[in-house]
Design an enzyme around this catalytic site. Structure first.
Site, PDB file in Angstrom:
ATOM      1  N   SER A   1      27.938  31.121  39.418  1.00 31.33           N
ATOM      2  CA  SER A   1      28.203  32.827  39.096  1.00 31.33           C
ATOM      3  C   SER A   1      29.029  32.699  38.006  1.00 31.33           C
ATOM      4  O   SER A   1      29.905  31.929  37.406  1.00 31.33           O
ATOM      5  CB  SER A   1      28.840  33.456  40.389  1.00 31.33           C
ATOM      6  OG  SER A   1      30.264  33.015  40.336  1.00 31.33           O
ATOM      7  N   LYS A   2      28.665  33.886  37.364  1.00 31.45           N
ATOM      8  CA  LYS A   2      29.351  34.251  36.000  1.00 31.45           C
ATOM      9  C   LYS A   2      30.899  34.226  36.056  1.00 31.45           C
ATOM     10  O   LYS A   2      31.628  33.768  35.278  1.00 31.45           O
ATOM     11  CB  LYS A   2      28.990  35.720  35.684  1.00 31.45           C
ATOM     12  CG  LYS A   2      29.070  35.921  34.488  1.00 31.45           C
ATOM     13  CD  LYS A   2      28.544  37.275  34.071  1.00 31.45           C
ATOM     14  CE  LYS A   2      28.836  37.755  32.674  1.00 31.45           C
ATOM     15  NZ  LYS A   2      28.321  37.427  31.368  1.00 31.45           N
ATOM     16  N   ARG A   3      31.433  34.664  37.506  1.00 32.81           N
ATOM     17  CA  ARG A   3      32.907  34.503  37.718  1.00 32.81           C
ATOM     18  C   ARG A   3      33.661  33.203  37.507  1.00 32.81           C
ATOM     19  O   ARG A   3      34.715  33.140  36.943  1.00 32.81           O
ATOM     20  CB  ARG A   3      33.325  34.987  39.084  1.00 32.81           C
ATOM     21  CG  ARG A   3      33.657  36.390  39.001  1.00 32.81           C
ATOM     22  CD  ARG A   3      34.081  37.002  40.501  1.00 32.81           C
ATOM     23  NE  ARG A   3      32.593  36.762  40.994  1.00 32.81           N
ATOM     24  CZ  ARG A   3      32.373  36.481  42.496  1.00 32.81           C
ATOM     25  NH1 ARG A   3      33.379  35.889  43.063  1.00 32.81           N
ATOM     26  NH2 ARG A   3      31.246  36.659  42.874  1.00 32.81           N
TER      27      ARG A   3
END
Ligand code: GLU
Length: 495
Positions: free
Chosen positions: A265-267
């Site tokens: 994920s981008k996080r």
């Protein structure tokens, strides 16, 4: 399962969100490889019907990124030589927002055949219904209130212009099954499938309708896409059936995972291909890296470095794994470093140049100077943006710590003596001998038996650091006068 060679048509169908996700790159690559391998056609279609996610300029950027990576399409959207976005092929348009009348026609066909129905339920009603279902721990599913409307009620509401969506009528109590190239036999019960919205109240089709209509009209033979879309596939199969069409072959690619095995994920880090390119990962290294996220050329293989041509010849859809693939940044760094090592200095310089332009201390240097820096650093660079970060003394005079200058087994007086000797030695080197190799030989010869005593203070005088490339490398890069001046500074500090 595989149509005859030459007839294969695959597509990459991204939604323009503003960047190309690394997972999207893998999907594009596998489609590209499959098409190339089988003499097929790689179509690029843009799925931009979700107007809530529309990002200005995102389509152009996406197409540009793909063509910059060498994964341009054979048909559909492409970048011409001047970088303008265009479409080619006889099954267009290839941008879904330009095909609204086509979807509308197909939705009408399903309405006419009773395979779809208009739904006038308000958002408030649907929200309340879902809340009730959640409270009762039931699957969220449309309760088909509008399926019970009479033909007259429907036509009155339509005539009054009441806002509505069009839903697919999913048959009750049956199985929808297909054979996925990667996942094998996959079956779903229709009880678990909601009456999908096919056309939204803004008149735009949903992903499901547009995707199926386009894959059919564009003669797509193989749908190769990420596992995230697996739950959509039974809905798509039902749509193919509703239209009386033959579905394509499906291949769902494994999930991409973080090292802790959570979904990438981008996080947790960068997922945008553009960010990797901007940091100085080479396109061919990125391609090589993502190619191995979910595929390898079979049992016993130990090869990790593959050119695009090699990937084309080795790639088999049947060798794609089911298990999630971990996105390991260390491996990407290693692979990028391997690709950097293999470049000629001139090529490395051309590719690294845009990164120099971001740093004033680099911009002011000549191409020859930067090539010398690259020659020294090439074997240790993980990415192009790292040039000079380990060795700032190439670009600016170092701060000297006097206590660091003498070799650990010798005295300040010794250090002064050896620095004096270094000045004499280097002053006598002719321009034609000022090469990396010759300087190495000359300094070694001057050091004789006293390598540490002689080379250590010289190296520290040139670099200011405990650890750095050998003195002949630094002297070669920065040149004779700057080298002599740094040694004199070190001498002065010790006196
Ligand atoms: N538009 C979808 C996406 O953004 C395409 C999924 C598919 O390939 O069917 O990934």
């Amino acid at each position: 399962m595989t149509p005859a060679t030459g007839k294969i048509r695959v597509r990459f169908a991204p939604s323009p969100t503003g960047y190309l996700h690394v997972g999207g790159l893998r999907t594009a690559l596998y489609n590209y490889l499959y098409a190339r391998k089988h003499g097929g056609t790689f179509v690029l279609r843009i799925e931009d019907t979700d107007r809530t996610r529309f990002v200005e300029g995102a389509t152009e950027q996406l197409v540009g990124t793909l063509s910059g990576l060498g994964l341009g399409s054979d048909e559909g959207v492409f970048h011409d030589e001047d970088g303008h976005m265009k479409e080619r092929g006889d099954k267009g348009p290839y941008i879904q927002s330009e095909r609204l009348d086509i979807y509308r026609r197909h939705a009408d066909e399903l309405l006419d055949s009773g395979k779809a129905y208009p739904c006038f339920c308000t958002t408030e009603r649907l929200d309340a219904m879902r809340a009730e279902q959640a409270a009762a721990k039931r699957m969220p599913k449309y309760d088909r209130l509008c399926l019970g409307l009479s033909a007259k009620e429907v036509s009155t509401k339509l005539a009054e212009g009441v806002a509505h969506v069009i839903r697919m009528k999913v048959e009750d109590d049956r199985e929808v099954a297909f054979d996925d190239v990667v996942r094998g036999h996959v079956a779903f019960r229709t009880e678990t499938i909601d009456d999908q919205v096919l056309v939204k109240s803004d008149g735009f089709p949903t992903y499901h309708l547009a995707n199926v209509v386009d894959d059919h009209l564009m003669d797509i033979t193989h749908v190769i896409r990420a596992e995230e879309w697996l739950p959509s596939t039974p809905k798509h199969i039902l749509l193919y059936e509703a239209f009386g069409w033959e579905p394509p072959v499906f291949a769902h690619l494994p999930l991409l995972l973080n090292p802790d095995r959570s979904k990438l994920s981008k996080r947790q880090g960068d997922v945008a291909v553009e960010d990797y390119l901007a940091k100085g990962y080479l396109p061919e290294a990125l391609i090589n890296f993502v190619a191995l996220l979910g595929w390898n050329p079979g049992e016993g293989n130990t090869q990790e470095i593959f050119s695009l041509d090699e990937l084309v010849s080795r790639f088999e859809l049947g060798d794609v794994h089911k298990a999630g693939a971990v996105f390991d940044l260390h491996k990407l760094d290693w692979m990028n470093a391997e690709y950097i090592k293999a470049l000629s200095i001139d090529d490395l310089y051309e590719r690294a140049k845009p990164f120099f332009e971001k740093d004033d201390s680099h911009t002011s240097r000549s191409g020859e100077f930067m090539k010398r820096v690259l020659a020294i650093e090439q074997d240790r660079l993980a990415k192009l943006s790292d040039v000079g970060t380990e060795n700032p003394f190439f670009f600016a005079e170092p701060e000297l710590d006097p206590s660091m200058i003498p070799w650990k087994k010798s005295t300040v007086e010794d250090a002064k003596l050896f620095l004096g000797k270094a000045i004499d030695t280097l002053s006598a080197v002719s321009d034609s001998d000022w090469t990396r190799e010759r300087l190495g030989e000359i300094l070694l010869e001057a050091a004789g038996e006293q390598k540490g005593d002689f080379l250590w203070p010289l190296r520290v005088a040139l670099s200011g650091k405990e650890k750095s490339p050998p003195p002949q490398d630094i002297a070669w890069v920065i040149g004779k006068e700057p080298s002599l001046s740094r040694i004199k500074t070190a001498l002065a500090i010790l006196s």
